[in-house]
Design an enzyme around this catalytic site. Structure first.
Site, mmCIF file in Angstrom:
data_model
loop_
_atom_site.group_PDB
_atom_site.id
_atom_site.type_symbol
_atom_site.label_atom_id
_atom_site.label_comp_id
_atom_site.label_asym_id
_atom_site.label_seq_id
_atom_site.Cartn_x
_atom_site.Cartn_y
_atom_site.Cartn_z
ATOM 1 N N LEU A 112 -4.955 0.538 -6.127
ATOM 2 C CA LEU A 112 -5.098 0.220 -4.704
ATOM 3 C C LEU A 112 -3.784 -0.418 -4.271
ATOM 4 C CD1 LEU A 112 -8.713 -1.342 -4.518
ATOM 5 C CD2 LEU A 112 -8.003 0.940 -3.803
ATOM 6 N N ASP A 113 -3.383 -0.188 -3.020
ATOM 7 C CA ASP A 113 -2.159 -0.810 -2.512
ATOM 8 C C ASP A 113 -2.305 -2.330 -2.550
ATOM 9 O OD1 ASP A 113 -1.414 1.747 -1.784
ATOM 10 O OD2 ASP A 113 -2.013 1.480 0.306
ATOM 11 N N LYS A 114 -1.146 -2.983 -2.525
ATOM 12 C CA LYS A 114 -1.140 -4.454 -2.490
ATOM 13 C C LYS A 114 -2.005 -4.966 -1.321
ATOM 14 C CE LYS A 114 2.206 -8.201 -2.647
ATOM 15 N NZ LYS A 114 3.614 -8.571 -2.664
ATOM 16 N N HIS A 196 -0.936 6.319 -1.110
ATOM 17 C CA HIS A 196 -1.212 5.805 0.245
ATOM 18 C C HIS A 196 -2.053 6.793 1.071
ATOM 19 C CE1 HIS A 196 1.363 2.521 -0.592
ATOM 20 N NE2 HIS A 196 2.502 2.997 -0.140
ATOM 21 N N ARG A 199 -4.004 5.683 4.434
ATOM 22 C CA ARG A 199 -3.051 5.256 5.482
ATOM 23 C C ARG A 199 -2.299 6.462 6.037
ATOM 24 N NH1 ARG A 199 -2.830 -0.484 4.760
ATOM 25 N NH2 ARG A 199 -3.611 -0.958 2.685
#
Ligand code: URA
Length: 244
Positions: A112-114, A196, A199
């Protein structure tokens, strides 16, 4: 029936991150390792690795960690990175320190992204990791996205068509399902795990994701009782539910 595998106690505990083999000998001498209620003094002895070992063996008064096949469900908080190497807070910082020294190592199942929160699995089981992330399995990931601008109404059809090309890619995305919650909030169910991805999907519609949270992986939902930063070990039934 096949016989359970065996290992030297010092090698086993060392591979589980409890310390070096010398540390294990010292710990045993000091009465820190017990088996079936009695002190275990000779760490060179071999022991059968049976599923009940964590109930039978104690280290410094606490039950032995699961020996192998550890599957951890973490409620990933915002601001932590899914990496062993990068600078700054890492998701591994949340787990017991010794688990970083385990061999085989514990890794995240996908990333998962930060700035994404929610359900994150970690495991030392390489075969399970590959089963979950394999594109052939189509394991569904459910994300709650909050958006900068109101949805246009075209997004659900665009995402469902299976024709959306993300910038810089030449293979269209597999069909994904959008559930609109409000003008600026939606659940998105995807079966891939591209960089990503969520997004970039909304960016392709001219929108911007302001917050992203993963609620479920296959049939496994993030428990409401697990606060950000908390984790639990999964049992066999919960692991199976990933593939439902
Ligand atoms: N899609 C994203 O854009 N980010 C994530 O962290 C997961 C899916």
């Amino acid at each position: 029936m096949t016989k359970p595998a065996t290992a030297r106690v010092d090698q086993l505990l060392s591979s589980m991150g409890y310390g070096s083999r010398k540390d294990m000998a010292r710990m045993a001498k000091a009465g820190g390792i017990s088996l079936d209620g009695g002190d275990l003094l000779d760490v060179s002895q071999r022991i059968a690795i049976t599923p009940d070992l964590p109930r039978r063996m104690q280290i410094d008064g606490a039950a032995l960690d699961p020996v192998a096949g550890l599957v951890i469900l973490l409620h990933k908080p915002l601001g932590m990175t899914c990496s062993h190497k990068e600078q700054g807070p890492l998701v591994y910082d949340i787990l017991p320190d010794r688990w970083r020294r385990r061999d085989p190592a514990i890794s995240t199942i996908g990333r998962l992204d930060k700035q994404t929160s929610g359900l994150l699995l970690l495991t030392d089981d390489g075969a399970l990791l590959h089963r979950v992330i394999s594109p052939k399995r189509h394991v569904k990931k459910t994300y709650r996205a909050k958006l900068d601008r109101p949805l246009s109404g075209q997004e659900a059809a665009l995402f469902a068509a299976g024709e959306l090309l993300l910038e810089g890619e030449d293979k269209p995305l597999a069909p994904a399902k959008l559930e609109v919650i409000s003008d600026t909030e939606a659940l998105l169910h995807v079966t891939e795990g591209r960089y990503h991805q969520v997004r970039r999907m909304f960016a392709a519609t001219g929108n911007h994701v302001v917050s992203l949270h993963r609620e479920a992986l296959g049939g496994l939902a993030l428990p409401e009782t697990l606060a950000p930063g908390q984790w639990k070990l999964l049992d066999a039934e919960e692991i199976a539910s990933i593939f439902l």
